[in-house]
Design a protein around this motif. Structure first.
Motif, PDB file in Angstrom:
ATOM      1  N   LYS A 133       0.833  -1.206   0.000  1.00  0.00           N
ATOM      2  CA  LYS A 133       0.000   0.000   0.000  1.00  0.00           C
ATOM      3  C   LYS A 133       0.867   1.256   0.000  1.00  0.00           C
ATOM      4  O   LYS A 133       0.533   2.252  -0.669  1.00  0.00           O
ATOM      5  N   LYS A 134       1.978   1.235   0.737  1.00  0.00           N
ATOM      6  CA  LYS A 134       2.883   2.381   0.786  1.00  0.00           C
ATOM      7  C   LYS A 134       3.399   2.731  -0.602  1.00  0.00           C
ATOM      8  O   LYS A 134       3.672   3.895  -0.912  1.00  0.00           O
ATOM      9  N   ARG A 135       3.531   1.740  -1.468  1.00  0.00           N
ATOM     10  CA  ARG A 135       4.009   1.928  -2.835  1.00  0.00           C
ATOM     11  C   ARG A 135       2.872   2.036  -3.838  1.00  0.00           C
ATOM     12  O   ARG A 135       3.091   1.964  -5.046  1.00  0.00           O
ATOM     13  N   ASN A 136       1.631   2.197  -3.317  1.00  0.00           N
ATOM     14  CA  ASN A 136       0.442   2.250  -4.183  1.00  0.00           C
ATOM     15  C   ASN A 136       0.347   1.021  -5.087  1.00  0.00           C
ATOM     16  O   ASN A 136      -0.138   1.098  -6.207  1.00  0.00           O
ATOM     17  N   PHE A 137       0.869  -0.092  -4.570  1.00  0.00           N
ATOM     18  CA  PHE A 137       0.836  -1.380  -5.276  1.00  0.00           C
ATOM     19  C   PHE A 137       1.580  -1.325  -6.610  1.00  0.00           C
ATOM     20  O   PHE A 137       1.306  -2.119  -7.499  1.00  0.00           O
ATOM     21  N   ARG A 138       2.536  -0.400  -6.738  1.00  0.00           N
ATOM     22  CA  ARG A 138       3.395  -0.331  -7.921  1.00  0.00           C
ATOM     23  C   ARG A 138       4.814  -0.689  -7.493  1.00  0.00           C
ATOM     24  O   ARG A 138       5.417   0.008  -6.663  1.00  0.00           O
ATOM     25  N   ASN A 186      -1.465  -6.309  -8.268  1.00  0.00           N
ATOM     26  CA  ASN A 186      -2.714  -5.737  -8.794  1.00  0.00           C
ATOM     27  C   ASN A 186      -3.923  -6.516  -8.298  1.00  0.00           C
ATOM     28  O   ASN A 186      -4.957  -5.928  -7.945  1.00  0.00           O
ATOM     29  N   ARG A 189      -4.430  -5.689  -4.673  1.00  0.00           N
ATOM     30  CA  ARG A 189      -4.937  -4.313  -4.544  1.00  0.00           C
ATOM     31  C   ARG A 189      -6.451  -4.262  -4.692  1.00  0.00           C
ATOM     32  O   ARG A 189      -7.152  -3.574  -3.945  1.00  0.00           O
ATOM     33  N   ASP A 190      -6.970  -5.010  -5.673  1.00  0.00           N
ATOM     34  CA  ASP A 190      -8.396  -4.937  -5.989  1.00  0.00           C
ATOM     35  C   ASP A 190      -9.231  -5.971  -5.242  1.00  0.00           C
ATOM     36  O   ASP A 190     -10.440  -6.056  -5.468  1.00  0.00           O
TER      37      ASP A 190
END
Length: 441
Positions: A133-138, A186, A189-190
């Motif tokens: 989450k800290k990396r916005n899932f990237r 991904n 994340r979803d």
């Protein structure tokens, strides 16, 4: 002025999603399907004229927004899907059920209540979700494998064996050491990170052909569309006024044609045009992974502790990873659907040996004797999905030939090869075609 017409090759989930969206906009579609059964790689199979089983068990989740939207649009009853909170149950080893709360509390409370995990396991799982989450899932490294992601976030052996590895193989259908960590992120994340509703399991109560393809066909037919099953299209040729289809008895030129077949059929059709050789070669370069489904009809009175359970597997003695109790999902009582995702040592077993191995595995991990199956069935999809590895080149929906389009779960997207990615590709293709039809009148 007559309504525009579009030809779609393939009556799987991608092709039918495209057809439904076009029909909704007033476009007359004709869907050509080689088989007499709709659904493509998610279809019903008839067993001995008495039983109907799926060619593979597909799991839907609440995050599958496009598929659930199309199910509503085509009139599918909500009762056709069993809505269950995310539950990971491995007999005697793990029971984790997400709470009906907003993220991240649904997972945090579920972890607090989980059986079979120590505090170190719980903290490690939360650490990985916070890290993502800290990396916005990237991820910084697009070439990272899931195995490396689990090491980087210090996941415990229990989490690897009971949660992350089974979830990865189920979602990406690729061994953990080879799977794309970004695609897996991904998915997380979803689903897990998006709240209880998004991570909710939606398990079909009917077969996969009846779930969406049959209602979609009705929807298309009411809007003057046509479905021609048992009708193979062997080639596509540019002609004056559009594209001609080899095998289309109408002999007309289509302004727009959508190739919505499996990738290994799509490449041959693209090559037949004489104008898409590089694209065909790109699709041919995709490698594939199998899915094996073993059905065991154990008879009345046989029931699993949950509609879906996980199994500890990975070797010939324990080949299956998940088991679905079809009796709890509207099917025949005692019918178990056992799933083996991706390649592995089970491929060396003969079918009778595989049935015996899965039956014995189920007995050991349930801790009780089971009756001999009244009947059994092994269904092997050798090219069920593309191998979801880092850095693979997935094509887009456009081709070098004007009016020729692609739709399918293998196209470029944030997801692996799932029913949702198939449907999303079909919807995106329809949107692009409608934009062209609108701009050119």
């Amino acid at each position: 002025m007559s309504a525009p017409e579009v030809a779609i090759i393939g009556a799987g989930y991608a092709g039918l999603a495209c057809a439904v969206e076009l029909a909704r906009a007033g476009v007359h579609v004709t869907v050509f399907e080689r088989s007499h059964t709709m659904g493509g790689r998610a279809r019903v199979v008839h067993k001995d004229h008495h039983w109907r089983v799926d060619n593979g068990q597909h799991i839907l989740i609440g995050a599958y927004t496009e598929l659930t939207r199309l199910l509503r649009l085509t009139g599918v009853s909500p009762k056709q899907l069993a809505h269950l909170p995310l539950t990971l149950h491995v007999p005697g080893r793990l029971h984790l059920k997400a709470a009906a709360l907003p993220a991240p509390f649904h997972l945090a409370v579920g972890l607090l209540r989980a059986k079979g995990l120590g505090w170190g396991d719980r903290l490690a799982m939360l650490h990985m979700m916070r890290w993502l989450k800290k990396r916005n899932f990237r991820l910084d490294d697009p070439g990272m494998h899931v195995d490396a992601l689990l090491s980087e976030t210090r996941q415990t052996p229990a989490l690897r064996t009971l949660i992350w590895e089974p979830l990865c193989v189920a979602a990406l259908n690729t061994p953990v050491a080879e799977s794309s960590a970004q695609i897996f992120a991904n998915v997380l994340r979803d689903s897990l990170a998006a709240g209880a509703a998004a991570s909710e399991l939606l398990l079909p109560r009917t077969d996969l052909s009846e779930l969406f393809p049959v209602p979609a066909a009705r929807y298309i037919g009411v809007r003057r569309g046509k479905l021609r099953t048992g009708h193979a299209i062997e080639s596509i040729s540019p002609v004056a006024g559009g594209l001609a289809l080899g095998g289309d008895s109408q002999g007309k030129a289509w302004r727009h044609v959508v190739v919505a077949t499996a990738p290994y059929h799509a490449s041959a059709l693209l090559a037949s045009t004489g104008a898409c050789d590089r694209l065909a070669a790109q699709i041919d370069a995709l490698e594939h992974e199998p899915i094996v489904s073993v059905y065991l009809a154990l008879g009345k009175g046989e029931r699993l502790p949950e509609p879906m359970i996980g199994l500890a597997g990975g070797d010939p003695a324990d080949p299956a990873q998940w088991v679905f109790d079809r009796g709890q999902l509207g099917g025949a009582e005692g019918l178990m659907s056992c799933v083996i995702s991706a390649r592995g040592p089970h491929e060396a077993l003969a079918r009778d040996e595989l049935i015996l191995a899965v039956h014995a595995q189920l007995e050991r991990q349930l801790g009780r004797r089971l009756p001999a199956p009244e009947w059994s069935q092994v269904i092997v999809e050798r090219r069920a999905t593309f191998a979801c590895r880092p850095g693979i080149l997935r094509p887009g929906l456009r081709t070098p030939l004007p009016g020729l389009w692609l739709a399918g779960d293998y196209l470029d997207s944030e997801y692996p090869a799932t029913l949702e990615s198939a449907v999303r590709s079909g919807v995106a293709c329809a949107t692009a075609i409608l934009a062209e039809l609108g701009s050119k009148g």
